[in-house]
Scaffold this motif. Sequence first.
Motif: not given
Length: 556
Positions: A443-458, A460-465
Amino acid sequence: MRRDLLRILGLWRSRRTWLVAGLAAGILSALAGLALLVLAGEVIAGAVAGGAPGILPVAGLGLAGLLWLRAVMLFRPVARYLERLITHEATFRALADMRVWFFRRLAARLPAGLGLRQAGDLLGRLVADVESLDGLYLRVLVPAAASLSVVVAMAAVVGAMDPTPAALLALPLAAALGLPLLLAPAAVRSGEAVARAQGSLRHAVVEPLTGLEDTLAANGEARAAARVAAEGAALAAAQRNLSRQAAWGGAAGSLLTQAALLASLAWALAAGPDGLGAGLMAVFLSIAAAEALGLMPRAGAALAAAAAGARRLFEAADAPEPVPDPPGPAMPPAGHALKMVGVHFAWAPDRPAVFEGLDLQVPEGARVALLGPSGTGKSTLAALLLKFAAPQAGRITLGGVDIASLPAAELRRRVAWLTQDARLFDDTIAANLRLAAPDAPDADLWRALDRAQIGELVRSLPEGLETMCGEAGLRFSGGQARRLALARTLLSPAAVLILDEPAAGLDADTERAFLQTLDEATAGRSVILILHHLTGVERPTRILRLAGGRAIPAAG
């Protein structure tokens, strides 16, 4: 040599249970082989003597002797298997600990990166020189302990029957056992020459490959190949010299074991009926000794390689730390205001000063932009704030506490740095992010990715994190890789962020979008933004320009 090898054994103390168990298994295996030939010799000697009572109390002729013989024959392969299993497990564990120890020592001594150190040579020390230490245990200590136990047991068995063949047997075998130590000094010099040549060859290979595009663009591949060939020839010559010494040692060891066999055989032939049993027993035991001592000639070369590897490891690991931790650290500060007062710094005494009386204040929650062309010390300032280097004069405080009195790890929990060439490693996105917070939940990883505005791209990837980033983050574009690196920095709990040329290498539109993301994502933290120029989206609370080793207020 002895001091280096003893220090290696000291570093292996945590694995002493496995190491001692491996030595015991090696001795047990060697003695099992000796017992097999003792029993065979007992049976044959008894048969030659025409049915005389058994020479050894534990093994008479007939059914009892055959039963002992069968038991030992069945036990010996089990002992050999246990020896291989335990000694290799002990070695793997000890070498793994050694690599971790060496990496930590390097990390403390090269906090700002490899710099002027030869990367290929350091890689060789971390891999090849550590691996050479397995010979110290597997090819020196274990065979030596096994061989010594065999020689002592043989002397005791034969000496109980007749001291003369015991002396004929033990003296040349003892000389063969000590031969590696006698030849070790010359072999160590040759081993060091091999280790140096290996380091030079690795450097000659790694350096042009690291900058392969530049090498090819300058038509430098022929020169690089010639250098590799020259270093390869030097390594081959050094290896031939070491192999030649190992061959001489092996030949001398074989001669000594054969001398023991011939002496035992001569005694058996000349002893007559009264000494026949002892003579035949000595012959069989000398055959057993040849097997046990057959590994000792290689021990000299292994000892040389281990000593050379240990010396090279300690040479790098014992280099002085650029900024050692204080012996009595201060209490961590309550606040995180940064202040630099009268800071003077040069990277070396013979290099020009980067800062001369630098003063800088970053209050809590401030956003300070530091501007200036390359070479004015912007990245050097970041290195000083994280204790990758220490000023020659002046004072740097965090929350009113001099950072010189804080452990580096404590300081770096409070100050994070997004470097100009922030690297993504060839691992998953999750693993790259958790460099900043190893225990962070998803959850913290996704929060940091969203704040960096790259969460949606990740997402969309088949394997995500679990998506692999590729070497140096090649799986992603430059802008995407920078946002992932930013997410890693944002995941850190640090209250102060140093962003060093965060948009370096991006096109103008991507740069503006990324800097706007920075402004939103770093809200609530103190920020030092190191830039060549402002684009208008950064919104700093204060703008300073580095010039002449000082920080000068600037309008933009």
